[in-house]
Scaffold this motif. Structure first.
Motif, PDB file in Angstrom:
ATOM      1  N   ILE A   1      40.104  39.058  54.689  1.00 52.62           N
ATOM      2  CA  ILE A   1      41.520  40.091  54.716  1.00 52.62           C
ATOM      3  C   ILE A   1      42.666  39.360  54.903  1.00 52.62           C
ATOM      4  O   ILE A   1      43.582  39.982  54.078  1.00 52.62           O
ATOM      5  CB  ILE A   1      41.245  40.152  56.328  1.00 52.62           C
ATOM      6  CG1 ILE A   1      40.034  41.434  56.612  1.00 52.62           C
ATOM      7  CG2 ILE A   1      42.716  40.854  56.798  1.00 52.62           C
ATOM      8  CD1 ILE A   1      39.660  41.762  57.920  1.00 52.62           C
ATOM      9  N   ILE A   2      42.609  38.109  55.066  1.00 53.34           N
ATOM     10  CA  ILE A   2      43.839  37.304  54.694  1.00 53.34           C
ATOM     11  C   ILE A   2      44.028  37.226  53.176  1.00 53.34           C
ATOM     12  O   ILE A   2      45.368  37.267  52.530  1.00 53.34           O
ATOM     13  CB  ILE A   2      43.827  35.890  55.240  1.00 53.34           C
ATOM     14  CG1 ILE A   2      43.995  36.201  56.873  1.00 53.34           C
ATOM     15  CG2 ILE A   2      45.165  35.148  55.095  1.00 53.34           C
ATOM     16  CD1 ILE A   2      43.850  34.961  57.841  1.00 53.34           C
ATOM     17  N   ALA A   3      43.116  36.842  52.530  1.00 53.73           N
ATOM     18  CA  ALA A   3      43.421  36.723  50.935  1.00 53.73           C
ATOM     19  C   ALA A   3      43.044  37.857  50.234  1.00 53.73           C
ATOM     20  O   ALA A   3      43.179  37.523  48.806  1.00 53.73           O
ATOM     21  CB  ALA A   3      42.433  35.464  50.627  1.00 53.73           C
ATOM     22  N   SER A   4      42.864  39.001  50.728  1.00 51.63           N
ATOM     23  CA  SER A   4      42.834  40.147  49.803  1.00 51.63           C
ATOM     24  C   SER A   4      43.705  40.415  48.873  1.00 51.63           C
ATOM     25  O   SER A   4      43.409  40.743  47.815  1.00 51.63           O
ATOM     26  CB  SER A   4      42.318  41.302  50.652  1.00 51.63           C
ATOM     27  OG  SER A   4      43.770  41.584  51.416  1.00 51.63           O
ATOM     28  N   PRO A   5      45.148  40.073  48.977  1.00 48.54           N
ATOM     29  CA  PRO A   5      46.117  40.393  47.735  1.00 48.54           C
ATOM     30  C   PRO A   5      45.776  39.525  46.544  1.00 48.54           C
ATOM     31  O   PRO A   5      45.742  39.703  45.362  1.00 48.54           O
ATOM     32  CB  PRO A   5      47.548  39.952  48.421  1.00 48.54           C
ATOM     33  CG  PRO A   5      47.412  40.239  50.002  1.00 48.54           C
ATOM     34  CD  PRO A   5      45.654  39.936  50.282  1.00 48.54           C
ATOM     35  N   ILE A   6      45.281  38.267  46.708  1.00 45.80           N
ATOM     36  CA  ILE A   6      44.960  37.215  45.867  1.00 45.80           C
ATOM     37  C   ILE A   6      43.502  37.688  45.237  1.00 45.80           C
ATOM     38  O   ILE A   6      43.359  37.781  44.086  1.00 45.80           O
ATOM     39  CB  ILE A   6      44.874  35.887  46.242  1.00 45.80           C
ATOM     40  CG1 ILE A   6      46.470  35.545  46.753  1.00 45.80           C
ATOM     41  CG2 ILE A   6      44.579  35.009  45.194  1.00 45.80           C
ATOM     42  CD1 ILE A   6      46.619  34.331  47.570  1.00 45.80           C
ATOM     43  N   LEU A   7      42.438  38.124  46.270  1.00 50.97           N
ATOM     44  CA  LEU A   7      41.100  38.109  45.566  1.00 50.97           C
ATOM     45  C   LEU A   7      41.112  39.625  44.673  1.00 50.97           C
ATOM     46  O   LEU A   7      40.371  39.642  43.869  1.00 50.97           O
ATOM     47  CB  LEU A   7      40.239  38.576  46.753  1.00 50.97           C
ATOM     48  CG  LEU A   7      39.888  37.184  47.461  1.00 50.97           C
ATOM     49  CD1 LEU A   7      39.116  37.575  48.792  1.00 50.97           C
ATOM     50  CD2 LEU A   7      39.205  36.253  46.759  1.00 50.97           C
ATOM     51  N   ALA A   8      41.982  40.417  44.999  1.00 55.14           N
ATOM     52  CA  ALA A   8      42.208  41.834  44.153  1.00 55.14           C
ATOM     53  C   ALA A   8      42.498  41.326  42.852  1.00 55.14           C
ATOM     54  O   ALA A   8      41.996  42.506  41.841  1.00 55.14           O
ATOM     55  CB  ALA A   8      43.349  42.648  44.645  1.00 55.14           C
ATOM     56  N   PHE A   9      43.090  40.207  42.345  1.00 52.66           N
ATOM     57  CA  PHE A   9      43.075  39.940  41.091  1.00 52.66           C
ATOM     58  C   PHE A   9      41.970  39.669  40.448  1.00 52.66           C
ATOM     59  O   PHE A   9      41.958  39.929  39.203  1.00 52.66           O
ATOM     60  CB  PHE A   9      44.100  38.856  40.878  1.00 52.66           C
ATOM     61  CG  PHE A   9      45.692  39.191  41.211  1.00 52.66           C
ATOM     62  CD1 PHE A   9      46.296  40.383  40.178  1.00 52.66           C
ATOM     63  CD2 PHE A   9      46.154  38.813  42.022  1.00 52.66           C
ATOM     64  CE1 PHE A   9      47.550  40.681  40.243  1.00 52.66           C
ATOM     65  CE2 PHE A   9      47.540  38.936  42.244  1.00 52.66           C
ATOM     66  CZ  PHE A   9      48.262  39.896  41.554  1.00 52.66           C
ATOM     67  N   PHE A  10      40.948  39.145  41.038  1.00 54.74           N
ATOM     68  CA  PHE A  10      39.657  38.368  40.397  1.00 54.74           C
ATOM     69  C   PHE A  10      38.498  39.337  40.636  1.00 54.74           C
ATOM     70  O   PHE A  10      37.752  39.043  40.001  1.00 54.74           O
ATOM     71  CB  PHE A  10      39.347  36.994  40.805  1.00 54.74           C
ATOM     72  CG  PHE A  10      40.546  36.000  40.906  1.00 54.74           C
ATOM     73  CD1 PHE A  10      40.714  35.514  39.577  1.00 54.74           C
ATOM     74  CD2 PHE A  10      41.336  35.763  41.935  1.00 54.74           C
ATOM     75  CE1 PHE A  10      41.737  34.679  39.532  1.00 54.74           C
ATOM     76  CE2 PHE A  10      42.542  34.843  41.820  1.00 54.74           C
ATOM     77  CZ  PHE A  10      42.676  34.312  40.431  1.00 54.74           C
ATOM     78  N   PHE A  11      38.364  40.129  41.611  1.00 61.82           N
ATOM     79  CA  PHE A  11      37.176  40.881  41.926  1.00 61.82           C
ATOM     80  C   PHE A  11      37.474  42.558  41.568  1.00 61.82           C
ATOM     81  O   PHE A  11      38.658  43.098  41.439  1.00 61.82           O
ATOM     82  CB  PHE A  11      36.868  40.892  43.370  1.00 61.82           C
ATOM     83  CG  PHE A  11      36.237  39.553  43.836  1.00 61.82           C
ATOM     84  CD1 PHE A  11      34.916  39.476  43.492  1.00 61.82           C
ATOM     85  CD2 PHE A  11      37.265  38.745  44.476  1.00 61.82           C
ATOM     86  CE1 PHE A  11      34.328  38.271  44.100  1.00 61.82           C
ATOM     87  CE2 PHE A  11      36.496  37.487  44.947  1.00 61.82           C
ATOM     88  CZ  PHE A  11      35.082  37.170  44.861  1.00 61.82           C
ATOM     89  N   ASP A  12      36.467  43.191  41.238  1.00 59.94           N
ATOM     90  CA  ASP A  12      36.446  44.316  40.728  1.00 59.94           C
ATOM     91  C   ASP A  12      35.872  45.232  41.795  1.00 59.94           C
ATOM     92  O   ASP A  12      35.327  44.805  42.759  1.00 59.94           O
ATOM     93  CB  ASP A  12      35.714  44.756  39.452  1.00 59.94           C
ATOM     94  CG  ASP A  12      35.887  46.030  38.801  1.00 59.94           C
ATOM     95  OD1 ASP A  12      36.829  46.783  39.307  1.00 59.94           O
ATOM     96  OD2 ASP A  12      34.962  46.241  37.753  1.00 59.94           O
TER      97      ASP A  12
END
Length: 143
Positions: A124-135
């Motif tokens: 939840i905290i890192a979702s803005p960054i994870l959105a770049f790497f995950f589909d």
């Protein structure tokens, strides 16, 4: 004490009926009424060639869709943590009926619940960054 024994006896009878009788009864009727379903298409019909499969696969998800997917994955992990923690809390209740299952829930529930909680909060905290790497097709759950 007699009432508790009767209560557990009723629960065990219902569980036995659900695990033995219901699948046996449903398997008995599986051969009746099965028919082949075929689809007939006229020979003059022209298939639609405007949209191909490769164009649909090339369509990329937007950043907001991927962000929402990562956030939902984190919420799913938090929900799994609550589920395992509840199972661990209820293991003394099931200990009287099924001791091996209750012990397994007690030993496995706390570490899995803690891991799922930390992963969920981290997603939840890192979702803005994870959105770049995950589909949106990637599975974001721990379990």
């Amino acid at each position: 004490m007699k009432n508790i024994r009767k209560f557990f006896a009723v629960i065990l009878c219902v569980a036995m009926m659900m695990t033995v009788c219901v699948p046996f009864a449903s398997a008995d009727e599986s051969g009746k009424g099965i028919t082949d379903i075929t689809q007939e298409s006229p020979e003059t019909e022209i298939p639609d060639t405007d949209i191909t499969v490769s164009e649909e696969l090339e369509k990329e998800d937007t950043y907001s869709e991927r962000l929402r997917h990562c956030f939902k994955g984190g919420l799913q992990n938090l929900m799994n943590a609550g589920l395992f923690l509840t199972g661990t809390a209820l293991s003394p209740v099931t200990f009287f009926v099924f001791p091996p299952i209750a012990v397994a829930l007690g030993l496995i529930g706390v570490p899995i619940s803690a891991a799922s909680l930390f992963v969920g909060i981290g997603e939840i905290i890192a979702s803005p960054i994870l959105a770049f790497f995950f589909d949106t097709n990637d599975y974001m759950g721990l379990i």
